[in-house]
Design a protein around this motif. Structure first.
Motif, PDB file in Angstrom:
ATOM      1  N   PRO A 365       0.804  -1.225   0.000  1.00  0.00           N
ATOM      2  CA  PRO A 365       0.000   0.000   0.000  1.00  0.00           C
ATOM      3  C   PRO A 365       0.836   1.274   0.000  1.00  0.00           C
ATOM      4  CG  PRO A 365      -0.925  -1.555   1.562  1.00  0.00           C
ATOM      5  CD  PRO A 365       0.367  -2.148   1.073  1.00  0.00           C
ATOM      6  N   THR A 366       1.956   1.254   0.709  1.00  0.00           N
ATOM      7  CA  THR A 366       2.797   2.447   0.742  1.00  0.00           C
ATOM      8  C   THR A 366       3.270   2.809  -0.665  1.00  0.00           C
ATOM      9  OG1 THR A 366       4.808   3.410   1.665  1.00  0.00           O
ATOM     10  CG2 THR A 366       4.825   1.048   1.350  1.00  0.00           C
ATOM     11  N   ALA A 367       3.584   1.786  -1.472  1.00  0.00           N
ATOM     12  CA  ALA A 367       3.989   2.029  -2.861  1.00  0.00           C
ATOM     13  C   ALA A 367       2.797   2.563  -3.655  1.00  0.00           C
ATOM     14  CB  ALA A 367       4.512   0.743  -3.487  1.00  0.00           C
ATOM     15  N   ILE A 368       1.650   1.966  -3.453  1.00  0.00           N
ATOM     16  CA  ILE A 368       0.455   2.391  -4.198  1.00  0.00           C
ATOM     17  C   ILE A 368       0.141   3.863  -3.894  1.00  0.00           C
ATOM     18  CG2 ILE A 368      -2.023   2.003  -4.545  1.00  0.00           C
ATOM     19  CD1 ILE A 368      -1.428  -0.998  -3.788  1.00  0.00           C
ATOM     20  N   ARG A 369       0.240   4.232  -2.612  1.00  0.00           N
ATOM     21  CA  ARG A 369      -0.043   5.629  -2.261  1.00  0.00           C
ATOM     22  C   ARG A 369       0.983   6.573  -2.879  1.00  0.00           C
ATOM     23  NH1 ARG A 369      -1.640   3.165   2.916  1.00  0.00           N
ATOM     24  NH2 ARG A 369       0.508   3.470   3.577  1.00  0.00           N
ATOM     25  N   THR A 370       2.212   6.094  -3.021  1.00  0.00           N
ATOM     26  CA  THR A 370       3.224   6.911  -3.698  1.00  0.00           C
ATOM     27  C   THR A 370       2.876   7.089  -5.177  1.00  0.00           C
ATOM     28  OG1 THR A 370       4.873   6.058  -2.180  1.00  0.00           O
ATOM     29  CG2 THR A 370       5.701   7.102  -4.175  1.00  0.00           C
ATOM     30  N   PHE A 371       2.443   6.002  -5.817  1.00  0.00           N
ATOM     31  CA  PHE A 371       2.075   6.093  -7.238  1.00  0.00           C
ATOM     32  C   PHE A 371       0.914   7.063  -7.428  1.00  0.00           C
ATOM     33  CE2 PHE A 371       3.497   1.430  -7.223  1.00  0.00           C
ATOM     34  CZ  PHE A 371       4.820   1.803  -7.440  1.00  0.00           C
ATOM     35  N   ILE A 372      -0.019   7.052  -6.482  1.00  0.00           N
ATOM     36  CA  ILE A 372      -1.157   7.972  -6.578  1.00  0.00           C
ATOM     37  C   ILE A 372      -0.642   9.407  -6.536  1.00  0.00           C
ATOM     38  CG2 ILE A 372      -3.284   8.767  -5.466  1.00  0.00           C
ATOM     39  CD1 ILE A 372      -3.668   5.912  -4.383  1.00  0.00           C
ATOM     40  N   LYS A 373       0.306   9.633  -5.628  1.00  0.00           N
ATOM     41  CA  LYS A 373       0.884  10.967  -5.494  1.00  0.00           C
ATOM     42  C   LYS A 373       1.587  11.389  -6.786  1.00  0.00           C
ATOM     43  CE  LYS A 373       3.235  10.986  -1.590  1.00  0.00           C
ATOM     44  NZ  LYS A 373       4.044  11.279  -0.392  1.00  0.00           N
ATOM     45  N   TRP A 374       2.277  10.449  -7.413  1.00  0.00           N
ATOM     46  CA  TRP A 374       3.013  10.781  -8.642  1.00  0.00           C
ATOM     47  C   TRP A 374       2.077  11.074  -9.811  1.00  0.00           C
ATOM     48  CZ3 TRP A 374       7.180   6.338  -8.201  1.00  0.00           C
ATOM     49  CH2 TRP A 374       8.129   6.716  -7.231  1.00  0.00           C
ATOM     50  N   GLY A 375       0.894  10.499  -9.779  1.00  0.00           N
ATOM     51  CA  GLY A 375      -0.089  10.807 -10.818  1.00  0.00           C
ATOM     52  C   GLY A 375      -0.238   9.742 -11.878  1.00  0.00           C
ATOM     53  N   GLU A 376      -1.460   9.670 -12.413  1.00  0.00           N
ATOM     54  CA  GLU A 376      -1.821   8.641 -13.395  1.00  0.00           C
ATOM     55  C   GLU A 376      -1.043   8.720 -14.691  1.00  0.00           C
ATOM     56  OE1 GLU A 376      -6.453   8.626 -12.534  1.00  0.00           O
ATOM     57  OE2 GLU A 376      -5.987   7.836 -14.526  1.00  0.00           O
ATOM     58  N   GLU A 377      -0.544   9.920 -15.021  1.00  0.00           N
ATOM     59  CA  GLU A 377       0.093  10.060 -16.339  1.00  0.00           C
ATOM     60  C   GLU A 377       1.267   9.093 -16.506  1.00  0.00           C
ATOM     61  OE1 GLU A 377      -0.279  12.450 -14.079  1.00  0.00           O
ATOM     62  OE2 GLU A 377       1.537  13.669 -13.833  1.00  0.00           O
ATOM     63  N   TRP A 378       1.937   8.744 -15.399  1.00  0.00           N
ATOM     64  CA  TRP A 378       3.074   7.814 -15.492  1.00  0.00           C
ATOM     65  C   TRP A 378       2.601   6.415 -15.855  1.00  0.00           C
ATOM     66  CZ3 TRP A 378       7.585   9.954 -15.852  1.00  0.00           C
ATOM     67  CH2 TRP A 378       7.787  11.209 -15.248  1.00  0.00           C
ATOM     68  N   VAL A 379       1.424   6.078 -15.385  1.00  0.00           N
ATOM     69  CA  VAL A 379       0.864   4.750 -15.678  1.00  0.00           C
ATOM     70  C   VAL A 379       0.399   4.700 -17.131  1.00  0.00           C
ATOM     71  CG1 VAL A 379      -0.831   3.031 -14.977  1.00  0.00           C
ATOM     72  CG2 VAL A 379       0.050   4.670 -13.281  1.00  0.00           C
ATOM     73  N   LYS A 380      -0.258   5.773 -17.539  1.00  0.00           N
ATOM     74  CA  LYS A 380      -0.881   5.842 -18.859  1.00  0.00           C
ATOM     75  C   LYS A 380       0.123   5.686 -20.002  1.00  0.00           C
ATOM     76  CE  LYS A 380      -5.071   6.119 -17.816  1.00  0.00           C
ATOM     77  NZ  LYS A 380      -5.629   7.058 -16.850  1.00  0.00           N
ATOM     78  N   LYS A 381       1.396   5.940 -19.709  1.00  0.00           N
ATOM     79  CA  LYS A 381       2.409   5.827 -20.763  1.00  0.00           C
ATOM     80  C   LYS A 381       2.678   4.380 -21.166  1.00  0.00           C
ATOM     81  CE  LYS A 381       6.208   8.304 -20.307  1.00  0.00           C
ATOM     82  NZ  LYS A 381       7.347   8.980 -19.630  1.00  0.00           N
TER      83      LYS A 381
END
Ligand code: 7RM
Length: 652
Positions: A365-381
């Motif tokens: 979860p700590t990683a997931i919350r970090t990814f949320i903070k970084w923003g969806e655009e990183w995932v969308k790539k």
């Protein structure tokens, strides 16, 4: 008359959403329906020994066991009289069939280098390392400390120890020299395996330098094996230090496995220590291996064609059970990544999933919350369409993070297994079965077959549905710890004398009307506000459900009036700054979500929270900061020491 104080923790948060697995997922799954799960659970409950005996046929035995269970409370033996070898089970048995040339490990280095080891190649490397260790005089019963970065050699060294019957003690590569020294001394390790360095966010972590510092005060160490990873300059002490390549290179690529007793200690691992002095949890060979193997099938629904990625470091139990022993015992393909999730950029994980077409992804979860903070655009790539199953472990996953994981990473197609377990339990105990269990965000759902989990009062009697209490396990299970190294009294006291007759997990939980478990946090962290005992999880979840909040930690601060006042540490989304208006808004938000009595007394904005290396918030430290303590006790497990000084500077 039922006494009020039998209810130990109040449950105040409700979550109604429910997500059943898709018909498509269920059809192909090992366990296809709730009916199938229930039948398995019932079978295990009615005849635990018969059930585990049947499961045990999935391991390869050199000598069959004569008795399934010997339970002499609180001492346990599983598969009595049996003999086997963990490395044989993880490697050799796959060599006779089509898995021989299958990738066992797909490794990605932080700088972008990569390596694939097939089961056949792994067999050769493990044999070499086992022979090399033997040439140093390591034999069955000896302890070997492994202090390596996340490189294939970490796995090779673990399996090599297992091959010759040595017990390994992996120390996380991020630990300091002092932490390493203490762990070596507690284990009385004979040999230490390390590397010149490891890559972390483009920097070299100088492991050999820390090792040299540690080995100044470790009388048991005879030899130190050094892997060349980064090429940084290191000092090699003649007579003690040897290069990995020079030692292992000339060795034979075959090595007879030592047949060990079922109960032979496979490893000891020092727990993350959110509460104080680290302790060496000891795991067995047969029971532990069986538990990790069965959970690979039940929880991760592992198939031969899957690429499985558990992001945990090998220095944590999750890395032991779900990067090394579980996947390899199952003959699976495991991805290992050396570095940080933001090296070189915030999308490294998604890039790796796309590159290797990862099917099953397991993170915290700590990683997931970090990814949320970084923003969806990183995932969308990236194309994440290969993913079919997601997992979470380490902390309660708050419903907001769960929903994000489900929508953004899982594209609403992947079941999420929120797996509850501990270093001490060896493997997962409470988790959804992905093809069967309808999930509820924030709940680890139901116990696995053979696991007698219950929520009870301090006296040990069951509490009613939806009432908080102590999470306990009422019957032994194969993967459970066997003792605390050099400290059997602590084993007995900490786990078996808190509540009569059962294993005490130290976690608070409630069970809802569907028999789903909701973990409320550590009971040591429970906050007592005006007579209400609150679990940290529910207050934190309420805070995180506010759109401005990325992460939160709730602790109690001594208060003359209320006993304890509720103090919350909050990190905000993106670059948002906290002010008095937001502070008021958040206090009211919690009051609305939970009730006026739970309205935080103080909210402190901070840019980071103190966490262990595996990402758990160290509430003990926050509690001490809240109380104004000047000495903070053991901080060796802290991930980033500077967080503490920053928290103190922020003090109003
Ligand atoms: C695997 C691991 C154990 C503690 C445990 C809990 C917390 C772990 C979950 C969880 C809620 C989960 N081992 N914990 N998983 N809480 N939901 N799915 O984490 O020894 O390092 O920690 O972690 O408090 O007791 S551990």
């Amino acid at each position: 008359m039922p006494n009020d104080h039998s209810i130990d923790i109040e449950s105040v948060l409700q979550e109604e959403r429910k997500f059943p697995p898709s018909a498509e997922f269920s059809r192909r799954a090992h366990i296809k329906s709730m009916a199938e799960y229930e039948a398995l659970y019932r079978r295990a409950a009615e005849d635990p020994e018969g059930f585990w005996k049947e499961c045990a046929s999935e391991l390869f035995w050199f000598k069959p066991f004569s008795k399934v269970l010997d339970w002499n409370f609180p001492w346990v033996k599983w598969f009595v009289g049996g003999e086997l070898n963990a490395s044989y089970n993880c490697i050799d048995r796959h060599l006779a069939g089509p898995r021989r040339n299958k990738a066992a490990i797909i490794w990605e280095g932080e700088p972008g280098d990569s390596r694939v080891l097939t089961y056949q190649m792994l067999a050769g490397e493990v044999a070499r390392c086992a022979n090399g260790l033997r040439s140093l005089g390591v034999k069955a019963g000896d302890l070997v400390t492994i202090y390596l970065p996340m490189v294939p050699e970490a796995v090779i060294a673990m399996l090599a120890c297992a091959r010759i019957g040595a017990t390994h003690s992996v120390v996380f590569g991020g630990f300091s020299a002092d932490a390493l020294r203490d762990r070596i001394n507690d284990a009385e390790a004979k040999v230490c395996i390390t590397a010149d360095g490891g890559w972390r966010r483009g920097q070299i972590v100088e492991l050999k330098r820390s090792t040299d510092e540690a080995l100044k005060q470790t009388p048991s160490i005879q030899k130190c094996v050094v892997l060349k990873r980064c090429g940084n300059r290191v000092e090699m002490r003649p007579g003690r230090d040897l290069w990995w390549d020079e030692l292992m290179g000339p060795q034979k690529t075959v090595c007879d496995p030592v047949s060990v007793d079922s109960e032979h200690p496979l490893y000891t691992l020092y727990t993350s220590g959110t509460t104080g002095k680290p302790k060496g949890v000891v795991h067995s060979t047969a029971g532990y291996l069986l538990h990790t193997l069965m959970t690979m099938k039940w929880v991760f629904d592992i198939k031969d064609e899957d690429v499985f990625w558990c992001t945990a470091d090998i220095g944590w139990v999750t890395g032991h059970s779900y990067t090394v022993y579980g996947p390899l015992a199952a003959g699976a393909t495991a991805v290992i990544y050396e570095g940080a999730p933001n090296a070189p950029e915030n999308d490294r994980f998604w890039q790796i999933i796309e590159k290797y077409r990862v099917n099953i992804f397991y993170t915290a979860p700590t990683a997931i919350r970090t990814f949320i903070k970084w923003g969806e655009e990183w995932v969308k790539k990236h194309d994440l369409s290969s993913l079919r199953l997601l997992g979470s472990v380490g902390e309660p996953i708050n419903p907001e993070a769960w929903m994000w994981y489900h929508k953004v990473i899982g594209r609403e197609k992947c079941p999420i297994v929120d797996t509850w377990w501990q270093t001490e339990t060896g493997g997962i105990l409470i988790s959804p079965i992905p093809g069967a269990t309808p999930t509820k965000p924030g709940s680890a759902t139901r116990p696995l077959p053979g696991i007698a989990a219950e929520v009870v009062t301090r006296e040990g009697s069951a509490v009613a549905p939806n009432q908080g209490g102590f999470l306990v396990i009422k019957r032994p299970w194969p993967g459970m710890l066997r003792t605390i190294f050099h400290d059997p009294d602590r084993y007995k006291h900490q786990y078996f004398e808190q509540i009569p007759g059962v294993y005490t997990t130290g976690d608070g939980a409630r069970c809802d009307d569907d028999g789903y478990f909701w973990i409320m946090g550590r009971v040591d962290d429970v906050i007592n506000v005006s007579g209400h005992r609150l679990g940290t999880m529910e207050v934190e979840s309420a805070l995180v459900s506010h759109p401005a909040v990325a992460e939160a930690a709730a602790v109690g601060r001594p208060d003359e009036l209320k006993g304890q006042a509720l103090m919350c540490f909050v990190t905000l989304e993106g670059r948002r700054k906290g002010d008095d208006r937001l502070r008021e808004e958040l206090r009211n938000h919690v009051a609305r979500e939970i009730g006026a009595f739970a309205k935080p007394d103080t909210i402190r904005f901070t840019d980071a929270l103190p966490k262990t290396r595996s990402g758990k918030i160290m509430r003990r430290l926050l509690r001490q900061i809240a109380a104004g303590d000047q000495t903070l006790g053991d901080t060796t497990t802290l991930e980033d020491l500077s967080v503490l000084s920053r928290l103190r500077e922020d003090e109003e």
